[in-house]
Scaffold this active site. Structure first.
Site, PDB file in Angstrom:
ATOM      1  N   HIS A   1      -7.171  -6.228  -0.013  1.00 24.87           N
ATOM      2  CA  HIS A   1      -6.008  -5.286  -0.058  1.00 24.87           C
ATOM      3  C   HIS A   1      -5.317  -5.837   0.987  1.00 24.87           C
ATOM      4  O   HIS A   1      -3.829  -5.652   0.568  1.00 24.87           O
ATOM      5  CB  HIS A   1      -6.514  -3.779   0.558  1.00 24.87           C
ATOM      6  CG  HIS A   1      -5.700  -2.541   0.560  1.00 24.87           C
ATOM      7  ND1 HIS A   1      -5.016  -2.380  -0.564  1.00 24.87           N
ATOM      8  CD2 HIS A   1      -4.881  -2.178   1.577  1.00 24.87           C
ATOM      9  CE1 HIS A   1      -3.839  -1.352  -0.211  1.00 24.87           C
ATOM     10  NE2 HIS A   1      -3.821  -1.383   0.938  1.00 24.87           N
TER      11      HIS A   1
ATOM     12  N   SER B   1       0.859  -1.183  -0.044  1.00 27.69           N
ATOM     13  CA  SER B   1      -0.038  -0.001  -0.074  1.00 27.69           C
ATOM     14  C   SER B   1       1.053   1.344  -0.047  1.00 27.69           C
ATOM     15  O   SER B   1       1.655   1.501  -0.890  1.00 27.69           O
ATOM     16  CB  SER B   1      -1.006   0.045   1.338  1.00 27.69           C
ATOM     17  OG  SER B   1      -1.931   0.906   0.928  1.00 27.69           O
TER      18      SER B   1
END
Length: 275
Positions: free
Chosen positions: A254, A102
């Site tokens: 994610h 991320s």
């Protein structure tokens, strides 16, 4: 520095106390960078696998995890990149693979731009990309004396469990340990002050023309059900990076390091050691 023993310690980087976990041997080094409002715990299922074939170093970025919540550090990506470069020098590493999840992926890209000669390979795990700088009105508001309390209220309103549910495809991965590890830093007093400084100083993700100058081999790994950094971002990123390939996993979100650690390890192993 200890070798052949998994070590958890604090080191000083960029004038602040930085939490670090490392396992050093004679094998190729891999440096792990977590994402926004996260920590080295992001890689808790991946690190034991990586130890078989790599020297592993993972740090909590300043402002996150167990690291110092500095109220003087300039929380820009460029400064974080310099922090990572200092970490590489601290451990005297060469031909480093950086794996960033991320926001950590964006910091890995920034780092590679400033010290390309020291970076061997890039692993970008659902990497933040193409986000601009925060709007000026919000930056100006961040200088208000109690603005950090507004940030605190907003984050705590959403809650750790809801945040993790959004970051995972399979909510069964949410355990009491996961909730504790992701929730603990949110209770620290200066956490929200450092978060506001990140809001203020973050200069935005690298632009396409900047990405196109990064020729370091890059492996992009994405969950097809990523609600935080959607797959279309990865598909765009792989086109802008001159020497990159994209691997995707269905039924993964994610927080892919939690849901697919074995698959990620095998991809890293193949990409770094066999290509």
């Amino acid at each position: 520095m200890k070798k052949n023993a998994y070590t958890k310690t604090m080191i000083t980087l960029a004038g602040a106390k930085v939490y670090c976990e490392y396992f050093l041997n004679e094998k190729p080094p891999i440096l792990l960078l977590h994402g926004f409002v996260s920590s080295t715990y992001t890689f808790n299922r991946l690190i034991p696998l990586l130890q078989k074939n790599f020297s592993v170093i993972a740090i909590d970025l300043i402002g996150f995890g167990r690291s110092e919540k500095s109220t003087t550090f300039i929380y820009s990506y460029a400064n974080y990149a310099r922090l990572v470069a200092e970490c590489i020098d601290y451990f005297q590493l060469k031909n480093v693979t950086i794996a960033g999840h991320s926001m950590g992926g964006q910091i890995a890209l920034y780092t590679t731009r400033i010290i390309p000669q020291k970076i061997n390979k890039l692993i970008l795990l659902a990497s933040s990309s193409y986000l601009g700088k925060v709007r000026k009105s919000l930056i100006y508001s961040s200088y208000l004396p109690l603005f950090h309390l507004i940030a605190k209220r907003k984050i705590q309103k959403q809650g750790v469990k809801q945040t993790l549910t959004n970051a995972l495809y399979d909510p069964s991965f949410i355990t009491s340990e996961l909730l504790e590890e992701y929730g603990r830093p949110l209770e620290e007093g200066n956490f929200y002050k450092s978060l506001v400084r990140l809001l203020r100083h973050r200069e935005g993700d690298l632009k396409p023309e900047q990405l196109q100058t990064i020729h370091t081999p890059a492996l992009l790994i994405w969950g097809e059900k990523d609600n935080v950094v959607p797959l279309h971002v990865g598909r765009r990123l792989v086109k802008d990076l001159p020497n990159a390939k994209l691997i995707t996993y269905e039924k993964a979100g994610h927080l892919i390091t939690e849901e697919r650690p074995k698959e990620i390890y095998e991809q890293i192993l193949s990409f770094v050691l066999k290509t």
